[in-house]
Write a protein that holds these residues in place. Structure first.
Motif, short mmCIF file in Angstrom:
data_model
loop_
_atom_site.label_atom_id
_atom_site.label_comp_id
_atom_site.label_asym_id
_atom_site.label_seq_id
_atom_site.Cartn_x
_atom_site.Cartn_y
_atom_site.Cartn_z
N ARG A 65 17.39 0.52 -10.68
CA ARG A 65 16.71 0.94 -11.71
C ARG A 65 15.87 2.48 -11.18
N GLY A 66 16.29 2.92 -10.02
CA GLY A 66 15.69 4.04 -9.38
C GLY A 66 14.53 3.68 -8.61
N TRP A 67 14.26 2.45 -8.20
CA TRP A 67 13.40 2.37 -7.04
C TRP A 67 14.00 2.27 -5.95
N LYS A 68 12.93 2.64 -4.80
CA LYS A 68 13.49 2.52 -3.45
C LYS A 68 12.64 1.64 -2.54
N ILE A 69 12.96 1.24 -1.49
CA ILE A 69 12.35 0.61 -0.46
C ILE A 69 11.62 1.67 0.57
N LEU A 70 10.27 1.38 0.70
CA LEU A 70 9.80 2.28 1.59
C LEU A 70 9.46 1.60 3.02
N ILE A 71 9.20 0.24 2.78
CA ILE A 71 8.91 -0.60 3.99
C ILE A 71 9.69 -1.96 3.44
N ARG A 123 1.30 -9.10 7.44
CA ARG A 123 1.29 -8.27 6.50
C ARG A 123 0.18 -7.09 6.58
N ARG A 124 -0.10 -6.92 7.88
CA ARG A 124 -1.29 -5.69 8.10
C ARG A 124 -0.69 -4.42 7.72
N ASP A 125 0.47 -4.08 8.44
CA ASP A 125 1.06 -2.91 8.13
C ASP A 125 1.29 -2.14 6.62
N THR A 126 1.96 -3.31 5.94
CA THR A 126 2.22 -3.31 4.56
C THR A 126 0.99 -3.18 3.76
N PHE A 127 0.08 -3.74 4.14
CA PHE A 127 -1.20 -3.57 3.39
C PHE A 127 -1.90 -2.25 3.43
N LEU A 128 -1.80 -1.75 4.74
CA LEU A 128 -2.43 -0.60 5.18
C LEU A 128 -1.71 0.60 4.49
N LYS A 129 -0.34 0.79 4.28
CA LYS A 129 0.36 1.87 3.82
C LYS A 129 0.31 1.61 2.24
N ARG A 173 -3.89 7.98 -2.16
CA ARG A 173 -3.21 9.09 -2.41
C ARG A 173 -3.06 9.51 -3.76
N PHE A 174 -2.35 8.35 -4.44
CA PHE A 174 -2.21 8.42 -5.91
C PHE A 174 -3.47 8.10 -7.12
N GLY A 175 -4.43 7.81 -6.50
CA GLY A 175 -5.74 7.70 -7.44
C GLY A 175 -5.49 6.35 -8.04
N ALA A 176 -4.98 5.23 -7.60
CA ALA A 176 -4.79 3.96 -8.36
C ALA A 176 -6.06 3.46 -8.90
N LYS A 177 -6.04 3.10 -10.19
CA LYS A 177 -6.99 2.50 -10.81
C LYS A 177 -6.95 1.12 -11.27
N ILE A 178 -5.90 0.58 -11.53
CA ILE A 178 -5.74 -0.70 -12.01
C ILE A 178 -4.38 -1.40 -11.01
N ILE A 179 -4.92 -2.56 -10.52
CA ILE A 179 -4.23 -3.43 -9.74
C ILE A 179 -3.91 -4.74 -10.39
N VAL A 180 -2.63 -5.25 -10.42
CA VAL A 180 -2.31 -6.66 -11.15
C VAL A 180 -1.56 -7.20 -9.77
N GLU A 181 -2.24 -8.68 -9.74
CA GLU A 181 -1.76 -9.41 -8.71
C GLU A 181 -1.39 -10.76 -9.34
N THR A 182 -0.05 -11.23 -9.13
CA THR A 182 0.15 -12.76 -9.55
C THR A 182 0.15 -13.72 -8.17
N GLY A 183 -0.41 -14.69 -8.56
CA GLY A 183 -0.79 -15.49 -7.26
C GLY A 183 -2.08 -15.15 -6.41
N THR A 184 -3.11 -15.93 -6.83
CA THR A 184 -4.42 -15.47 -6.42
C THR A 184 -4.71 -16.01 -4.83
N SER A 185 -5.56 -15.45 -4.14
CA SER A 185 -6.02 -15.89 -2.86
C SER A 185 -6.76 -17.39 -3.02
N ARG A 186 -6.10 -18.40 -2.81
CA ARG A 186 -6.71 -19.53 -3.01
C ARG A 186 -7.44 -20.09 -1.70
#
Length: 224
Positions: free
Chosen positions: A200-206, A39-45, A52-65
């Motif tokens: 619906r207009g989304w594209k895979i980056l990684i 997961r390292r590379d996808t986390f970094l990207k 870059r986009f100034g993210a302010k709100i993150i939503v995660e489903t499935g917490t780190s138990r």
């Protein structure tokens, strides 16, 4: 005897070099000892894009138990992105239906000093997402454990698709979507939701163990 000793030494050195090469940390962002492996590379990207986009709100489903102990096994995303929110003036919501998972994750959040930046909710993720009324900058889907049971796989895939549909109205032009456990038998957790998004207009980056998706206009900027 000397030759045997040298051979043994070379074998030991080779073993540790191999371990070092496979070790993929997020250092200096996270302590070097934590291995995020697949997961390292996808986390970094993802964090690069959030910055870059100034993210302010993150939503995660499935917490780190497992907290940071689960860095290699499940990614410890609650803590990784939680630390990012602390350093970048953002906020994270993590939702899980399991009381034990929520308890364990909260303990790690507190241990890492992230309690002002991460709120963990015990709830069915579908109900939580349907009632979430803030715009989402990063959506991280990692709920409903996958298994070798084909019926469980199908249920997990349907659940992730439904999660996306419930929160879809709160996504915007620079929303980032990261889906965990995709490189697994029968398409992994993201099989249905990724197909839905691509229509619906989304594209895979990684596309690797995790799949990172952005709007088509953003991927054009990435390649220009």
């Amino acid at each position: 005897m000397k030759i045997i000793g040298i051979t043994l030494l070379i074998g030991i050195v080779g073993f540790f070099i191999g371990k070092f090469i496979k070790h993929k940390s997020l250092y200096p962002f996270m302590p070097f000892k934590h291995d995020f492996r697949k997961r390292r590379d996808t986390f970094l990207k993802t964090m690069e894009l959030m910055k870059r986009f100034g993210a302010k709100i993150i939503v995660e489903t499935g917490t780190s138990r497992e907290g940071l102990r689960g860095a290699k096994s499940n990614g410890a995303a609650t803590i990784v992105f939680g630390k990012w929110t602390k350093e970048n003036g953002a906020f994270m919501h993590s939702v899980d239906i399991s009381e034990e998972s929520v308890k364990n994750a909260q303990e790690e959040v507190d241990r890492q000093g992230l309690e002002k930046f991460v709120q963990i909710h015990q709830s069915d993720s579908l109900a939580f997402l349907e009632n979430f009324n803030e715009k989402v900058d990063l959506l991280y889907l990692d709920s409903y454990d996958y298994s070798s049971d084909v019926e469980v796989q199908k249920k997990s895939q349907k659940h992730h698709l439904e999660e996306f549909k419930r929160i879809e109205g709160q996504l915007h032009d620079t929303t980032i979507v990261l889906i965990d456990d995709c490189d697994l038998p029968n398409g992994g957790k993201g099989k249905l939701v990724i197909a839905y998004m691509l229509e619906r207009g989304w594209k895979i980056l990684i596309e690797s163990y995790q799949v990172l998706l952005v709007r088509e206009n953003l991927i054009l900027n990435e390649t220009s």
